[in-house]
Design an enzyme around this catalytic site. Structure first.
Site, PDB file in Angstrom:
ATOM      1  N   ASP A 299       9.905  14.304  11.059  1.00 26.36           N
ATOM      2  CA  ASP A 299       9.680  14.102   9.621  1.00 26.36           C
ATOM      3  C   ASP A 299       8.245  14.427   9.242  1.00 26.36           C
ATOM      4  OD1 ASP A 299      10.368  13.461   7.018  1.00 26.36           O
ATOM      5  OD2 ASP A 299       9.910  11.341   7.245  1.00 26.36           O
TER       6      ASP A 299
ATOM      7  N   ILE B 234       0.814  -1.225   0.000  1.00 28.71           N
ATOM      8  CA  ILE B 234       0.000   0.000   0.000  1.00 28.71           C
ATOM      9  C   ILE B 234       0.846   1.274   0.000  1.00 28.71           C
ATOM     10  CG2 ILE B 234      -2.031  -1.031   1.072  1.00 28.71           C
ATOM     11  CD1 ILE B 234      -1.128   0.004   3.751  1.00 28.71           C
ATOM     12  N   GLY B 235       2.174   1.146   0.044  1.00 29.19           N
ATOM     13  CA  GLY B 235       2.994   2.350   0.009  1.00 29.19           C
ATOM     14  C   GLY B 235       4.464   2.023   0.156  1.00 29.19           C
TER      15      GLY B 235
ATOM     16  N   GLY C 264      10.995   2.419   4.257  1.00 25.50           N
ATOM     17  CA  GLY C 264      10.561   1.058   4.023  1.00 25.50           C
ATOM     18  C   GLY C 264       9.308   0.952   3.185  1.00 25.50           C
TER      19      GLY C 264
ATOM     20  N   VAL D 209       5.388  -0.416   2.872  1.00 20.36           N
ATOM     21  CA  VAL D 209       4.242  -0.630   3.754  1.00 20.36           C
ATOM     22  C   VAL D 209       3.254  -1.573   3.076  1.00 20.36           C
ATOM     23  CG1 VAL D 209       2.401   0.446   5.093  1.00 20.36           C
ATOM     24  CG2 VAL D 209       4.535   1.683   4.684  1.00 20.36           C
TER      25      VAL D 209
ATOM     26  N   GLY E 143       8.504   4.223   0.923  1.00 24.79           N
ATOM     27  CA  GLY E 143       9.210   5.465   1.209  1.00 24.79           C
ATOM     28  C   GLY E 143      10.615   5.161   1.665  1.00 24.79           C
ATOM     29  N   GLY E 144      11.295   6.205   2.114  1.00 28.01           N
ATOM     30  CA  GLY E 144      12.677   6.056   2.532  1.00 28.01           C
ATOM     31  C   GLY E 144      12.848   5.144   3.723  1.00 28.01           C
TER      32      GLY E 144
ATOM     33  N   LYS F  53       5.133  -2.304   8.135  1.00 27.36           N
ATOM     34  CA  LYS F  53       6.221  -1.616   7.437  1.00 27.36           C
ATOM     35  C   LYS F  53       7.475  -2.461   7.533  1.00 27.36           C
ATOM     36  CE  LYS F  53       6.839   2.694   6.878  1.00 27.36           C
ATOM     37  NZ  LYS F  53       7.064   4.140   6.933  1.00 27.36           N
TER      38      LYS F  53
END
Length: 793
Positions: free
Chosen positions: A131, A15-16, A21, A23, A18-19, A38
């Protein structure tokens, strides 16, 4: 990784990414719910030391209990893969929302307030996000904002004395996302709560204008702009936003942290005000004639309303109230919760005093039969919570909440309290009281009477007399009593021993202090219970019985003492009729006191009266709705009634409240053992063993689970561990017996049950109903045991 399983989480879909990891949506096979899992990039947790640090941070983050913060459930590793398990949140990310439309100011204020409240909760726990960006904020379908991905968050550390400016090359390795990073983070200087406020300002700027405050695309230029340039005022980008919103945003984006909001609470206050309707004070002084006429009519109606209120003209008054105010008159208050009083001394060593005042006020109000008051174990979970009061009232199922503060200075005590209507967050009444410490009982009764008067609760003559009968108390006695109660609430063997010392000190000064005797009985009860296994019941229970009876000699109307005596009759004397009589008296004196109902649930379960037991367990949970210790009674009764699926469902809800609650894992494991679900049974019982620090009760349950699932070698290995443990501390013979029962060694099981009978362990009352003993039931020796403890065959 789709279809693979990490721990007890089955991965369903990606589902996603990023930096920090990738998800996935995953299925928690144990609790049968979907979660966000994650998977951290390889090398993120380099070694065992780093894993321990990350686990410590994950544990700290899991304590962040706030409606606007994504809940962290778990952190684990399997075959070199490290992963975080978090709450799965529906909706869209804020950056997706901003790409689709420009938000109205009211919605900016609404979402921004939630963001600030989430940060205030995290900062209060010593956690900085570091973040924040629209991609880490999610908006649910019902308009709630959730802060995601505290994966970069670190526990606050002391500022370095030698912090120096980093080069741009070094900056590229700094945690965070560059356009939302504050100047001090870029310079590797101290990062604190105000750094998150800067990032929140950058997010608010983007919500208000549709663009970032610093738009340079080249990293070096972007860093220079953040460090040295002022952002373009957002009203020059979007003229429709108000000057006040612009002021709030620019204050967040001040270069110097000293010039920003100094706390997220301050930011939340300004954003909340921004979202309110325009104040009447901002109306022009000269109004059109029609508006002035309307105001005159409203004024006349308000005057009429005042007269009607003074005359107390019932239905007519209420009708006029509804017509003038535009809303119905608030419903009658029949239930309330006293939230933990704030310790204004700001001295953690005085927390026991604030908690004691909270408990005393709850106890005083709980004696009013017409009022449902939530038990202290449920409300104490809201200490320091930043949830909106209407949400707290809804979670506790009450009409109103009481919040306030307590300050002790020398021999003076000052309590300030306010009554708030739960659904509307409307303040109904407030007052403060100050007395000498020796008059503290009078103070508590006075506050309780004032609240009862305010909410129009009718007191019986007996209730009025009890609230008026407070007598002076020796300050040293009362202080020792409060310290003891504070320790006893931790429900551990060492804490109970410490509590004993405080109660004995109080009684050494005043041998007529009945509450200390009742609390002493509770402490001995904790030490003598088989689940804690601190010492044999024969050492603790008789002392508790003497203390409870002494309390009742001094004050026959003390519900706590009747409950303690009833528990002793049940668990030690096995005098079932006397136990029921004492518990009945306790509920007559204080119908809202949860412990007697909990003991009723155990009494009726042990006798096989499961419908009565369930009714009692549900009453206990009604008065203590959020305490895991109270919520486990219903599934425990269901287990004894052999309604395992219902018990498992109820235990899943308990674990949602507290994933590390030992007894919930214990009873869930017991259910799976009874249903012959081998892997799940062993998994849950292992968890209980680990959480308990390998306590004897949990070790025996795991050994029994191994035995009945055909893993006799593992069972005998744990049996050896229990025997070794018995050389260091008390191990109930009952628990050794259950392992032998699981192994099918009847003679050894009965041998150890006879020893348990000599120890008079409270665990024996479950012989009639616990499935653990099914293999022994046909034996005549088992029926003899039931007779000797007074249970019907």
């Amino acid at each position: 990784m789709i279809g693979q399983t990490l721990g007890h989480y089955r991965i369903i879909e990606k589902i996603g990414a990023g930096g920090m990891g990738v998800v996935y949506r995953a299925r928690d096979e144990r609790l049968e719910r979907d979660v966000a899992l994650k998977v951290l990039p390889s090398g993120t947790v380099a070694d065992e030391a780093a894993r321990k640090r990350f686990r410590k941070e994950a544990l700290a983050l899991s304590q962040l209990n706030h409606p606007n913060i994504e809940t962290v459930h778990d952190f684990d590793m399997q075959e070199g893969t490290d992963f975080l398990v978090m709450e799965l949140i529906p909706g869209v990310s804020l950056d997706e929302r901003l790409a689709a439309e420009l938000l109205r100011e009211k919605e900016i204020a609404h979402l921004g307030t939630q963001l600030a409240e989430a940060l205030a909760a995290a900062h209060g726990q010593g956690v900085v996000h570091r973040d924040l960006k629209p991609g880490n904020l999610r908006v649910t379908p019902d308009g709630r904002l959730k802060v995601l991905d505290f994966g970069l968050a670190v526990l606050l550390q002391p500022a370095s004395q030698t912090a120096s400016t980093r080069s741009i090359t070094e900056t590229s390795a700094v945690a965070g996302t560059l356009p939302y990073m504050p100047p001090e983070q870029l310079l590797a200087e101290k990062v604190d709560a105000r750094s998150d406020i800067w990032a929140a300002g950058a997010v608010l700027y983007e919500m208000a204008s549709g663009q970032r405050p610093f738009r340079e695309e080249v990293a070096v230029r972007l860093v220079d702009a953040i460090l040295h340039q002022a952002p373009m005022p957002p009203r020059k980008v979007n003229a429709r936003i108000s000057p006040e919103l612009e002021r709030i945003i620019l204050k967040c984006l001040e270069k110097d942290p000293e010039n920003r909001y100094q706390s997220a609470k301050e930011l939340a206050v300004d954003l909340r005000r921004l979202g309110l309707p325009t104040s009447a004070a901002t109306m022009p002084s000269r109004l059109p004639r029609s508006r002035r006429w309307s105001l005159a009519v409203v004024g006349a109606l308000a005057a009429l309303l005042a007269v009607l209120v003074g005359l107390n003209v019932g239905e007519l008054r209420d009708a006029v109230w509804s017509r003038v105010s535009g809303r119905a008159k608030p419903a009658r208050i029949e239930s309330l919760a006293v939230l933990p009083l704030e310790n204004l001394a700001r001295d953690p060593s005085q927390d026991y005093f604030a908690d004691g005042m909270t408990e005393a006020l709850i106890a005083a109000l709980a004696r009013i039969g017409a009022l449902r008051v939530i038990s202290r174990t449920s409300v104490m979970q809201y200490r320091g919570a930043k949830k909106p009061l209407p949400q707290i009232a809804k979670e506790l199922g009450v009409d109103a909440v009481i919040e306030g503060s307590v300050l002790r200075e020398g021999d003076q005590v000052r309590i300030a309290v306010q009554l708030i209507h739960g659904p509307t967050d409307r303040h109904l009444w407030a007052n403060s009281y100050q007395r000498e410490l020796r008059s503290i009982l009078t103070l508590q009764s006075e506050v309780a009477r004032a609240i009862a008067d305010e909410i129009k609760v009718k007191l019986t003559p007996q209730e009025q007399a009890r609230l008026a009968s407070a007598r002076p108390v020796n300050p040293e006695v009362y202080e020792s009593y409060l310290r003891g109660r504070y320790d006893l609430d931790r429900r551990s063997a060492e804490a109970a021993r410490q509590a004993l010392r405080h109660f004995e000190h109080a009684l050494g000064i005043d041998p007529t202090h009945a509450p200390s005797y009742a609390a002493l009985a509770d402490a001995y009860m904790v030490l003598g219970t088989g689940f804690i296994a601190a010492q044999p019941a024969t050492e603790a229970r008789p002392k508790g019985k003497v203390a409870a009876m002494k309390a009742l000699e001094i004050d026959p109307g003390l519900a706590e003492a009747h409950a303690a005596l009833g528990a002793t009759y049940l668990c030690y004397d096995w005098d079932w009729a006397a136990a029921e009589a004492e518990l009945r008296r306790a509920t007559e004196l204080n119908a809202r006191y949860a412990p007697p109902h909990q003991w009723y649930a155990l009494l009726y379960s042990a006798m096989g009266r499961f419908d009565d037991a369930l009714a009692a367990a549900r009453r206990a949970q009604e008065f203590d709705p959020l305490a895991p210790s109270a919520s486990v009674y219903t599934p425990r009764v269901l287990y004894y009634a052999r309604r395992y699926d219902q018990a498992r469902e109820a235990l899943g809800k308990v674990l949602d409240l507290d994933p590390d609650f030992i007894l919930a894992h214990f009873w869930l494991g017991r259910c799976f053992v009874a249903q012959s679900v081998r892997e799940r049974a062993i998994s849950e019982l292992r968890t209980a063993v680990n959480l308990s620090g390998r306590g004897p009760v949990m070790l025996a349950a795991l050994a029994h689970g191994y035995a009945v699932t055909g893993q006799g070698a593992e069972a005998r290995k744990l049996l050896g561990e229990l025997n070794e443990l018995s050389k260091q501390r008390y191990v109930p013979s009952y628990n050794i017996a259950e392992v032998y029962a699981g192994l099918g060694e009847r003679d050894r099981a009965f041998e150890w049950l006879e020893k348990a009978l000599v120890e008079r362990t409270d665990l024996l009352i479950w012989l009639k109903v616990d499935p653990v003993w099914d293999g022994l039931r046909p034996d005549a020796r088992f029926q003899n045991l039931l007779r000797r403890i007074g249970l019907p065959l």
